[in-house]
Scaffold this motif. Structure first.
Motif, PDB file in Angstrom:
ATOM      1  N   HIS A 194      36.658  -3.814  15.179  1.00 45.36           N
ATOM      2  CA  HIS A 194      36.251  -2.604  14.452  1.00 45.36           C
ATOM      3  C   HIS A 194      37.478  -1.735  14.135  1.00 45.36           C
ATOM      4  CE1 HIS A 194      31.933  -3.174  15.409  1.00 45.36           C
ATOM      5  NE2 HIS A 194      32.402  -3.683  16.548  1.00 45.36           N
ATOM      6  N   LEU A 195      37.718  -1.479  12.848  1.00 38.30           N
ATOM      7  CA  LEU A 195      38.757  -0.525  12.467  1.00 38.30           C
ATOM      8  C   LEU A 195      38.070   0.827  12.297  1.00 38.30           C
ATOM      9  CD1 LEU A 195      41.729  -0.063  11.751  1.00 38.30           C
ATOM     10  CD2 LEU A 195      41.122  -0.456   9.344  1.00 38.30           C
ATOM     11  N   ILE A 196      38.342   1.756  13.235  1.00 39.97           N
ATOM     12  CA  ILE A 196      37.604   3.020  13.248  1.00 39.97           C
ATOM     13  C   ILE A 196      38.546   4.194  13.014  1.00 39.97           C
ATOM     14  CG2 ILE A 196      35.943   2.058  14.892  1.00 39.97           C
ATOM     15  CD1 ILE A 196      37.285   3.900  17.028  1.00 39.97           C
ATOM     16  N   LYS A 197      37.926   5.342  12.740  1.00 39.63           N
ATOM     17  CA  LYS A 197      38.671   6.592  12.626  1.00 39.63           C
ATOM     18  C   LYS A 197      38.556   7.339  13.948  1.00 39.63           C
ATOM     19  CE  LYS A 197      37.079   8.766   9.014  1.00 39.63           C
ATOM     20  NZ  LYS A 197      36.853   9.730   7.888  1.00 39.63           N
ATOM     21  N   ALA A 198      39.680   7.829  14.469  1.00 44.78           N
ATOM     22  CA  ALA A 198      39.660   8.697  15.652  1.00 44.78           C
ATOM     23  C   ALA A 198      40.031  10.095  15.181  1.00 44.78           C
ATOM     24  CB  ALA A 198      40.644   8.214  16.700  1.00 44.78           C
ATOM     25  N   VAL A 199      39.166  11.064  15.460  1.00 49.07           N
ATOM     26  CA  VAL A 199      39.380  12.435  14.987  1.00 49.07           C
ATOM     27  C   VAL A 199      39.593  13.357  16.185  1.00 49.07           C
ATOM     28  CG1 VAL A 199      38.382  14.368  13.714  1.00 49.07           C
ATOM     29  CG2 VAL A 199      37.979  12.023  12.942  1.00 49.07           C
ATOM     30  N   PHE A 200      40.675  14.138  16.146  1.00 49.11           N
ATOM     31  CA  PHE A 200      41.011  15.096  17.204  1.00 49.11           C
ATOM     32  C   PHE A 200      40.937  16.500  16.614  1.00 49.11           C
ATOM     33  CE2 PHE A 200      43.145  11.147  17.909  1.00 49.11           C
ATOM     34  CZ  PHE A 200      43.234  10.945  19.283  1.00 49.11           C
ATOM     35  N   THR A 250      43.709   4.743  24.758  1.00 50.92           N
ATOM     36  CA  THR A 250      42.341   4.798  25.295  1.00 50.92           C
ATOM     37  C   THR A 250      41.692   6.088  24.809  1.00 50.92           C
ATOM     38  OG1 THR A 250      43.011   3.571  27.270  1.00 50.92           O
ATOM     39  CG2 THR A 250      40.910   4.750  27.377  1.00 50.92           C
ATOM     40  N   LEU A 251      40.495   5.974  24.217  1.00 50.15           N
ATOM     41  CA  LEU A 251      39.809   7.122  23.624  1.00 50.15           C
ATOM     42  C   LEU A 251      38.417   7.280  24.228  1.00 50.15           C
ATOM     43  CD1 LEU A 251      40.537   6.213  19.882  1.00 50.15           C
ATOM     44  CD2 LEU A 251      41.897   7.764  21.320  1.00 50.15           C
ATOM     45  N   SER A 252      38.026   8.530  24.474  1.00 50.21           N
ATOM     46  CA  SER A 252      36.654   8.824  24.910  1.00 50.21           C
ATOM     47  C   SER A 252      36.103   9.938  24.043  1.00 50.21           C
ATOM     48  CB  SER A 252      36.634   9.281  26.375  1.00 50.21           C
ATOM     49  OG  SER A 252      36.947   8.222  27.230  1.00 50.21           O
ATOM     50  N   GLY A 253      34.858   9.758  23.580  1.00 47.01           N
ATOM     51  CA  GLY A 253      34.249  10.796  22.758  1.00 47.01           C
ATOM     52  C   GLY A 253      32.918  10.337  22.183  1.00 47.01           C
ATOM     53  N   LYS A 254      32.396  11.112  21.229  1.00 44.43           N
ATOM     54  CA  LYS A 254      31.088  10.805  20.628  1.00 44.43           C
ATOM     55  C   LYS A 254      31.259   9.822  19.473  1.00 44.43           C
ATOM     56  CE  LYS A 254      27.945  14.063  20.315  1.00 44.43           C
ATOM     57  NZ  LYS A 254      27.153  15.237  19.841  1.00 44.43           N
ATOM     58  N   TRP A 255      30.426   8.785  19.480  1.00 43.38           N
ATOM     59  CA  TRP A 255      30.504   7.704  18.489  1.00 43.38           C
ATOM     60  C   TRP A 255      29.560   7.980  17.317  1.00 43.38           C
ATOM     61  CZ3 TRP A 255      32.842   4.188  16.038  1.00 43.38           C
ATOM     62  CH2 TRP A 255      32.219   3.048  15.491  1.00 43.38           C
ATOM     63  N   ASP A 256      30.125   8.061  16.108  1.00 43.44           N
ATOM     64  CA  ASP A 256      29.344   8.192  14.875  1.00 43.44           C
ATOM     65  C   ASP A 256      29.264   6.805  14.258  1.00 43.44           C
ATOM     66  OD1 ASP A 256      28.477   8.554  12.219  1.00 43.44           O
ATOM     67  OD2 ASP A 256      29.251  10.610  12.181  1.00 43.44           O
ATOM     68  N   ARG A 257      28.120   6.164  14.448  1.00 48.03           N
ATOM     69  CA  ARG A 257      27.968   4.758  14.038  1.00 48.03           C
ATOM     70  C   ARG A 257      28.064   4.602  12.522  1.00 48.03           C
ATOM     71  NH1 ARG A 257      26.050   0.579  17.104  1.00 48.03           N
ATOM     72  NH2 ARG A 257      25.362  -1.261  15.970  1.00 48.03           N
ATOM     73  N   GLY A 258      27.438   5.535  11.783  1.00 50.52           N
ATOM     74  CA  GLY A 258      27.433   5.428  10.328  1.00 50.52           C
ATOM     75  C   GLY A 258      28.819   5.564   9.723  1.00 50.52           C
ATOM     76  N   ARG A 259      29.588   6.513  10.240  1.00 51.48           N
ATOM     77  CA  ARG A 259      30.926   6.770   9.673  1.00 51.48           C
ATOM     78  C   ARG A 259      32.019   5.997  10.403  1.00 51.48           C
ATOM     79  NH1 ARG A 259      30.760  13.218   9.824  1.00 51.48           N
ATOM     80  NH2 ARG A 259      32.745  13.107   8.707  1.00 51.48           N
ATOM     81  N   GLN A 260      31.613   5.184  11.401  1.00 52.66           N
ATOM     82  CA  GLN A 260      32.574   4.397  12.186  1.00 52.66           C
ATOM     83  C   GLN A 260      33.717   5.308  12.682  1.00 52.66           C
ATOM     84  OE1 GLN A 260      32.501   0.452  12.582  1.00 52.66           O
ATOM     85  NE2 GLN A 260      30.521   1.491  12.686  1.00 52.66           N
ATOM     86  N   MET A 261      33.305   6.357  13.404  1.00 49.26           N
ATOM     87  CA  MET A 261      34.271   7.390  13.790  1.00 49.26           C
ATOM     88  C   MET A 261      33.986   7.874  15.214  1.00 49.26           C
ATOM     89  SD  MET A 261      34.857  11.030  11.855  1.00 49.26           S
ATOM     90  CE  MET A 261      33.504  11.927  12.603  1.00 49.26           C
TER      91      MET A 261
END
Length: 680
Positions: A88-94, A111-122
């Protein structure tokens, strides 16, 4: 470092931190390690393909693009970077972390932890670290802190305290109990509840502390019960069994199996040398009054007087009328004492009571006035006991020499709350309705249907029946857009003008006005009664067959059920209409639940789930303890087990004499249950 030492002896805790910890109730090292986290951050790696939308997730991936920063205003920014997580190529937003731009480089692991937006792959990142995930625990404790204390600092102190003292604390649970339920020992459980190696370790630690907490509470309750029995010996009521059977046989109906069971429980108590202290629960219309009548008659056949206290004059009068009819053929003298009984009539009544010429006194709080004296009071019954204060109930039972006490309530209380809030009492439940009673048909309708509903009400009135209309407010409020009693009264008065009489009742009316309005409705002079919830308890009008509850979403489930119970008391089919446009899922669930069942105990359990223990009773007077770890809704099976174990222990010599239970005995003594006869 010893567990009983002040936290001031620990490294890194200064004066300001000491003050903050003190506000949290933490004075010693033991206090610190017994401060449990309210949740754990879960940093286990998850597969994004299996992660639901909007769920928190921790992933490991490779940075695939240079971070880009967008400044949104003063101290606000949005940093975005592409990360390859598996396939999965995803966007990580800070958000507001523009400094990460200089720390994230193409090709590096992160390593990233946070809320997963399935539709926007973010992923909206809350925690991150450069490099692969560390081998430390997947679960990080989160504590309820005050002031400027930071989680990281508090965890460091907790780690230090556990390392030095976790195996020093005395384990209150005897080895036999830990083995029986396969519970971890104290040191192991403390380590796992704060810094678990995995989810299973955390689950097992929680099991241990939930059981220990509920066991100690139940031991306090059972010890309190034992102490009260020993210090208030009471007296045996040697009732005449044959006369009692004769009274039951002459009642105008047969007892249900549930009523028979409860009568046997009460009669057994009357024969014991200790004072009965029993709570009788029964749904609306389940027949608590006849159980009260049988209990009172038993006391009379034993040569004692009885007292029945009700919260309102209307209810007291209804009880007096019913009981007089039942008792008259058996030579039992009854009298009614309320605030309306005054002057010479009152003086004569009190003289007869003190002389023993009155067997049964029924009334309101007028019964607890200083000049009300009984010759020999053997049984006290308080109806709708939650409507009276503790002191009012105590004054009544002090009118006799340790009389037996029975509290009655038509408000179904979930078993877990009954065990917790009334654990020092015995609890009887009438969980069966009399045969032939028709179920109230309940419908949830939207407010635009109001006109049609009033038309349906009119048909019911035309057939000679009566109706209640319930509103949540007395007068119009600028802040709340809810229908009010005065407005509804005016609308319906105009609509039914010349056809049916409409009455208005609410809490701001003078007591005499309330009594008069209620009398007129009970005697059929009023066809419709528009009211606030003051009719929730203690009104018996068998001819009323229709109830409309306006803005029904404003009420809790138990209150809606109590209101609904004002109809369905006669032989005619009754109806309850819930007029509501709930905006929340909880509100919609309440309406659906009301249409699905007439069982007050099922609804009470549902209400407990929706509102929580504190709100179920009202926080100020709930009597429900606040536990560190236990949850009365989810841990009800453990509560049942703990109560059974506590009863056996308190009744055993082993508990009171063994060294193995010395720690448990010490915890009970600290609560004040043994010294003061109450729980602090």
């Amino acid at each position: 470092m010893a567990s009983n030492q002040s936290v001031a002896t620990m490294k890194g805790i200064g004066k300001q931190a000491l003050l903050t910890l003190s506000e949290m109730g933490i004075e010693t090292v033991e206090d610190l390690i017994l401060t449990f986290p309210y949740r754990h951050e879960d940093f286990q790696l998850k597969d994004l393909a299996d992660t639901p939308h909007n769920e928190r997730v921790t992933v490991e991936g490779r940075v695939e693009s240079e971070p880009s920063v967008l400044f949104l205003g003063k101290n606000k920014s949005r940093t975005t970077v592409r990360v390859l997580v598996g396939r999965h190529l995803i966007k990580a937003v800070f958000f507001n972390q523009h400094y990460v731009k200089g720390k994230l480089h193409i090709g590096e692991m992160v390593t990233l932890s946070g809320k997963w937006d399935r539709g926007r792959q973010m992923i909206t990142v809350q925690h991150h670290s450069v490099g692969p995930k560390s081998a430390e625990s997947d679960f990080e404790p989160v504590y309820s802190l005050k002031g400027t204390l930071r989680q990281k600092t508090f965890r460091k102190w907790m780690r230090q305290a556990l390392d030095e003292t976790k195996n020093e604390l005395e384990d209150c649970l005897p080895v036999e109990m830990r083995q029986r339920y396969q519970l971890a020992d104290l040191g192991e459980a403390l380590e796992s509840v704060h810094f678990p190696v995995d989810g299973q370790a955390l689950k097992q630690a929680r099991r241990r502390f939930v059981y220990e907490e509920l066991l100690i509470f139940q031991l306090k309750m059972q010890a309190l019960k034992k102490k009260n029995r020993e210090e208030e010996p009471g007296s045996r009521l040697e009732y005449d069994l044959e006369r009692l059977k004769g009274f039951i046989a002459k009642l105008p109906f047969s007892l249900t199996d549930a009523q028979k069971r409860v009568v046997n429980e009460i009669c057994k108590d009357l024969l014991e040398p200790y004072r009965m202290n029993r709570l009788l629960q029964g749904d609306v219309g389940s027949g608590k009054t006849v159980v009260a009548a049988i209990s009172l008659y038993a006391a009379v056949t034993a040569g004692e007087q009885g007292a029945l206290m009700a919260p309102t004059e209307i209810l007291a009068e209804q009880h007096a009328t019913t009981l007089s009819e039942w008792f008259e053929p058996f030579g039992v003298t009854t009298a009614l004492l309320t605030g309306s009984v005054k002057g010479k009539k009152r003086r004569l009544l009190l003289e007869q009571l003190e002389a023993g010429n009155i067997d049964l006194l029924i009334g309101t709080h007028a019964l607890i006035q200083p000049d009300v004296k009984f010759k020999s009071l053997g049984l006290v019954i308080t109806d709708e006991q939650h409507r009276f204060g503790v002191e009012q109930r105590r004054v009544l039972k002090d009118k006799g020499y340790h009389p037996d006490v029975l509290f009655m309530t038509a408000t179904p209380i979930p078993r877990t709350l009954a065990i917790s809030a009334f654990g020092e009492m015995d609890v009887s439940i009438i969980d069966e309705m009399p045969a032939g009673r028709k179920e109230i048909e309940t419908y949830w309708m939207k407010k635009e249907m109001f006109g049609k509903i009033v038309g349906r009400m009119e048909k019911e009135l035309a057939s000679g029946r009566q109706a209640y209309v319930i509103a949540p407010l007395i007068e119009e409020s600028e802040k709340l857009d809810y229908q009010n009693a005065v407005d509804l009264y005016q609308q319906l008065s105009v609509y039914f003008q010349g056809k049916f009489e409409v009455g208005l009742m609410h809490g701001r009316l003078h007591p005499d006005e309330k009594e008069e309005t209620m009398r007129r409705f009970a005697e059929g002079e009023l066809a419709v009664l528009v009211s606030t919830t003051v009719v929730e308890v203690g009104v018996n009008v068998p001819n009323a067959s229709f109830m409309l509850i306006y803005d029904a979403e404003r009420f809790g489930l138990s209150q809606l059920h109590q209101l609904r119970g004002r109809v369905g008391r006669g032989s005619a089919q009754s109806y309850c209409i819930l007029l509501a446009d709930p905006k929340t899922e909880v509100g919609k669930e309440r309406m659906s639940s009301m249409t699905e069942t007439n069982d007050g105990f099922i609804l009470a359990e549902k209400d407990l789930q929706l509102r929580g223990p504190g709100d179920f009773f009202g926080r100020k007077q709930s009597g429900v303890p606040e536990f560190k770890m236990a949850d009365l809704i989810h841990d009800y099976r453990v509560l049942e087990t703990a109560r059974a174990d506590a009863e056996k222990l308190i009744a055993s010599d082993f508990f009171w004499q063994s060294e193995q239970t010395a720690c448990l005995r010490s915890r009970i003594e600290q609560s004040g249950a043994l010294s003061t006869g109450r729980l602090d």
